[in-house]
Design a protein around this motif. Sequence first.
Motif: not given
Lengths: 117, 113
Positions: B12-15, B18-19, B70-85
């Motif tokens: 859970s992160v604030p709008e 960075i996730v 053997k490591y992968i990452s996904l970064f989401i910048r400026d996360s939005q409520p619509s990214d909740s999933a």
Amino acid sequence: EPEVTQTPSHQVTQMGQEVILRCVPISNHLYFYWYRQILGQKVEFLVSFYNNEISEKSEIFDDQFSVERPDGSNFTLKIRSTKLEDSAMYFCASSPSGRSGVSRGYTFGSGTRLTVV
Amino acid sequence: QKEVEQDPGPLSVPEGAIVSLNCTYSNSAFQYFMWYRQYSRKGPELLMYTYSSGNKEDGRFTAQVDKSSKYISLFIRDSQPSDSATYLCAMSPASGSARQLTFGSGTQLTVLP
């Protein structure tokens, strides 16, 4: 945007009954897949289908399961004698080809929730 | 050892935050690496795909693959409520035409407004 359509969205069946889950893949796609997701668990590969035959199948896809493309548009998954542990969300997917399918991503349907009671 | 491991969260992160979402894997045959987003009662939707090692950026999303670890990452910048999933990593070997996907268990993300 083209979609993969799955019907029904929810199917309840009694243990031991046969069920058929239906999918209409995207029309110009060549590869078709079934995946399943038991509640709270990972999405798992079941089977891939190309040129009217199975390309790959997992250990889950035993003799109780079969797939068919009966009429050139539908793609079906049949479970002959359902067990309680078959309860899951079943996803159909399609891709233009195996190679480009990975780069463009498979298109998944919204799934059929199968509940075996 | 599981083939693909992913922290299930929930996260859970604030709008605007960075996730960072991560997966590790054990099968060195995996060459294609994908991130899918799955909303409740929907099928997985492809977000990003990467072949072999490296970075890929698409808008607010960046995917990184480190095959040596053997490591992968996904970064989401400026996360939005619509990214909740729920975010699923998925992998595939290079050989074989049908390219079956092996998925992680998914990380449930909530972005709070």
